[in-house]
Enzyme design. Structure first.
Site, PDB file in Angstrom:
ATOM      1  N   HIS A  27      -3.068   2.596   8.573  1.00  0.00           N
ATOM      2  CA  HIS A  27      -4.113   1.850   7.858  1.00  0.00           C
ATOM      3  C   HIS A  27      -4.398   0.543   8.582  1.00  0.00           C
ATOM      4  O   HIS A  27      -3.466  -0.184   8.940  1.00  0.00           O
ATOM      5  CB  HIS A  27      -3.653   1.565   6.429  1.00  0.00           C
ATOM      6  CG  HIS A  27      -4.517   0.597   5.685  1.00  0.00           C
ATOM      7  ND1 HIS A  27      -5.879   0.764   5.541  1.00  0.00           N
ATOM      8  CD2 HIS A  27      -4.211  -0.559   5.044  1.00  0.00           C
ATOM      9  CE1 HIS A  27      -6.371  -0.250   4.836  1.00  0.00           C
ATOM     10  NE2 HIS A  27      -5.388  -1.063   4.532  1.00  0.00           N
TER      11      HIS A  27
ATOM     12  N   TYR B 141      -6.504  24.170  22.306  1.00  0.00           N
ATOM     13  CA  TYR B 141      -5.630  25.262  22.734  1.00  0.00           C
ATOM     14  C   TYR B 141      -5.713  25.501  24.240  1.00  0.00           C
ATOM     15  O   TYR B 141      -5.260  26.528  24.740  1.00  0.00           O
ATOM     16  CB  TYR B 141      -5.981  26.548  21.978  1.00  0.00           C
ATOM     17  CG  TYR B 141      -5.619  26.513  20.523  1.00  0.00           C
ATOM     18  CD1 TYR B 141      -4.302  26.336  20.120  1.00  0.00           C
ATOM     19  CD2 TYR B 141      -6.594  26.647  19.540  1.00  0.00           C
ATOM     20  CE1 TYR B 141      -3.964  26.290  18.776  1.00  0.00           C
ATOM     21  CE2 TYR B 141      -6.262  26.607  18.184  1.00  0.00           C
ATOM     22  CZ  TYR B 141      -4.943  26.428  17.819  1.00  0.00           C
ATOM     23  OH  TYR B 141      -4.608  26.398  16.485  1.00  0.00           O
TER      24      TYR B 141
ATOM     25  N   TYR C   2     -21.682  13.557  17.684  1.00  0.00           N
ATOM     26  CA  TYR C   2     -20.813  14.727  17.554  1.00  0.00           C
ATOM     27  C   TYR C   2     -19.340  14.375  17.432  1.00  0.00           C
ATOM     28  O   TYR C   2     -18.550  15.123  16.829  1.00  0.00           O
ATOM     29  CB  TYR C   2     -21.040  15.711  18.702  1.00  0.00           C
ATOM     30  CG  TYR C   2     -20.432  15.305  20.029  1.00  0.00           C
ATOM     31  CD1 TYR C   2     -19.140  15.688  20.365  1.00  0.00           C
ATOM     32  CD2 TYR C   2     -21.156  14.541  20.948  1.00  0.00           C
ATOM     33  CE1 TYR C   2     -18.571  15.326  21.577  1.00  0.00           C
ATOM     34  CE2 TYR C   2     -20.597  14.169  22.151  1.00  0.00           C
ATOM     35  CZ  TYR C   2     -19.308  14.562  22.469  1.00  0.00           C
ATOM     36  OH  TYR C   2     -18.753  14.182  23.673  1.00  0.00           O
TER      37      TYR C   2
ATOM     38  N   HIS D  94      -7.513  -2.874   9.102  1.00  0.00           N
ATOM     39  CA  HIS D  94      -8.738  -3.559   8.686  1.00  0.00           C
ATOM     40  C   HIS D  94      -9.604  -3.784   9.917  1.00  0.00           C
ATOM     41  O   HIS D  94     -10.147  -4.869  10.121  1.00  0.00           O
ATOM     42  CB  HIS D  94      -8.414  -4.890   8.007  1.00  0.00           C
ATOM     43  CG  HIS D  94      -7.687  -4.750   6.710  1.00  0.00           C
ATOM     44  ND1 HIS D  94      -7.261  -5.838   5.975  1.00  0.00           N
ATOM     45  CD2 HIS D  94      -7.303  -3.648   5.998  1.00  0.00           C
ATOM     46  CE1 HIS D  94      -6.649  -5.419   4.874  1.00  0.00           C
ATOM     47  NE2 HIS D  94      -6.659  -4.093   4.877  1.00  0.00           N
TER      48      HIS D  94
ATOM     49  N   HIS E  66     -12.644  -2.577   2.111  1.00  0.00           N
ATOM     50  CA  HIS E  66     -11.216  -2.680   2.446  1.00  0.00           C
ATOM     51  C   HIS E  66     -10.927  -2.380   3.912  1.00  0.00           C
ATOM     52  O   HIS E  66     -10.595  -3.281   4.666  1.00  0.00           O
ATOM     53  CB  HIS E  66     -10.432  -1.733   1.528  1.00  0.00           C
ATOM     54  CG  HIS E  66      -8.954  -1.889   1.574  1.00  0.00           C
ATOM     55  ND1 HIS E  66      -8.141  -1.615   0.505  1.00  0.00           N
ATOM     56  CD2 HIS E  66      -8.117  -2.272   2.569  1.00  0.00           C
ATOM     57  CE1 HIS E  66      -6.874  -1.838   0.840  1.00  0.00           C
ATOM     58  NE2 HIS E  66      -6.838  -2.227   2.094  1.00  0.00           N
TER      59      HIS E  66
ATOM     60  N   GLU F  61       0.817  -1.218   0.000  1.00  0.00           N
ATOM     61  CA  GLU F  61       0.000   0.000   0.000  1.00  0.00           C
ATOM     62  C   GLU F  61       0.849   1.266   0.000  1.00  0.00           C
ATOM     63  O   GLU F  61       0.357   2.348   0.341  1.00  0.00           O
ATOM     64  CB  GLU F  61      -0.934   0.003   1.219  1.00  0.00           C
ATOM     65  CG  GLU F  61      -1.853  -1.188   1.329  1.00  0.00           C
ATOM     66  CD  GLU F  61      -2.961  -1.207   0.273  1.00  0.00           C
ATOM     67  OE1 GLU F  61      -2.853  -0.471  -0.735  1.00  0.00           O
ATOM     68  OE2 GLU F  61      -3.921  -1.958   0.461  1.00  0.00           O
TER      69      GLU F  61
END
Length: 232
Positions: free
Chosen positions: A95, A213, A116, A97, A158, A76
């Site tokens: 990444h 912040y 939210y 699965h 995927h 990938e």
């Protein structure tokens, strides 16, 4: 043999890969991780179990697709390369699965603003990219499009991609998205849940920005940011 360059980053990649599997976020060698370096990236090798991985197994790869090391890069590598090349706000691409994110992805279904916390991916929803064969440029192009203005997306049939500034933030975001996916799958058992409005999601994102912040949420326009007492 001299020690490989970027040793701390290489170990960081190994550590987060092992954490993905131990946490249940990933299975076997199906996931992959990269971290930005000058002119390119460090990326997991292809088909090597994480518990066998050593720092010298991590592949150093330039943005021109040339690489160094004793292993071949993950299959990938294209979307890792293209994301890091185009998204200067991210240093890490992760990444997996993961089960519930992939459950939605196999239905080509993203995660809407039913909760939210969807805002942790930077927008009002988490998109699902169309399907393309793994390792292809087509998949990379789809992923870049789905990630526009976002720090996470699903890949059709995927899995999941998340972006972050560092390893800890990447792991946090991946877990948050997977939990959201799990909640959404369960909510769908009752029926399609109602959505929050775009205006409310915009407000949530502003609250999250303020809190990052160190400020308190802005409640109805009242500034109630905590302030330290004067100490004599």
């Amino acid at each position: 043999m001299p020690a490989p360059s970027h040793l701390a980053l290489r170990q960081g990649i190994i550590d987060i890969c092992r954490e993905m599997n131990s946490s249940g976020l990933n299975q076997g060698t199906s996931g992959n991780v990269s971290h930005r370096i000058d002119g390119g990236m460090l990326i997991t090798p292809t088909s090597l179990p994480y518990d066998q991985m050593q720092p010298e197994d991590i592949v150093e790869m330039s943005f021109d697709a040339s690489y160094e090391g004793r292993r071949m890069p993950s299959s990938e590598w294209r979307f890792h390369r293209d994301i890091l090349k185009n998204r200067t706000d991210a240093n890490v691409v992760l990444h997996t699965h993961s089960v519930f994110s992939t459950t939605l992805a196999v239905h080509e279904k993203g995660i809407p603003c039913f909760h939210y916390m969807v805002a942790v991916a930077g927008g009002i929803d988490i998109r699902c990219a169309p399907y393309a064969c793994f390792g292809t440029q087509e998949l990379s192009d789809y992923a870049l499009e789905a990630l526009e203005g976002r720090t996470a997306c699903l890949l059709g049939h995927h899995g999941l991609i998340v972006l972050a500034e560092n390893f800890a933030r990447a792991m946090w975001r991946a877990i948050e998205v997977e939990v959201l996916a799990k909640m959404y799958v369960h909510a769908l058992a009752i029926g399609e849940p109602p959505r929050l409005t775009e205006a409310e999601m915009t407000r949530v994102m502003e609250q999250m920005r303020r809190m990052s912040y160190g400020q308190a949420p802005d409640i109805d326009g009242v500034d109630d940011t905590p302030r330290p007492r004067n100490v004599a």
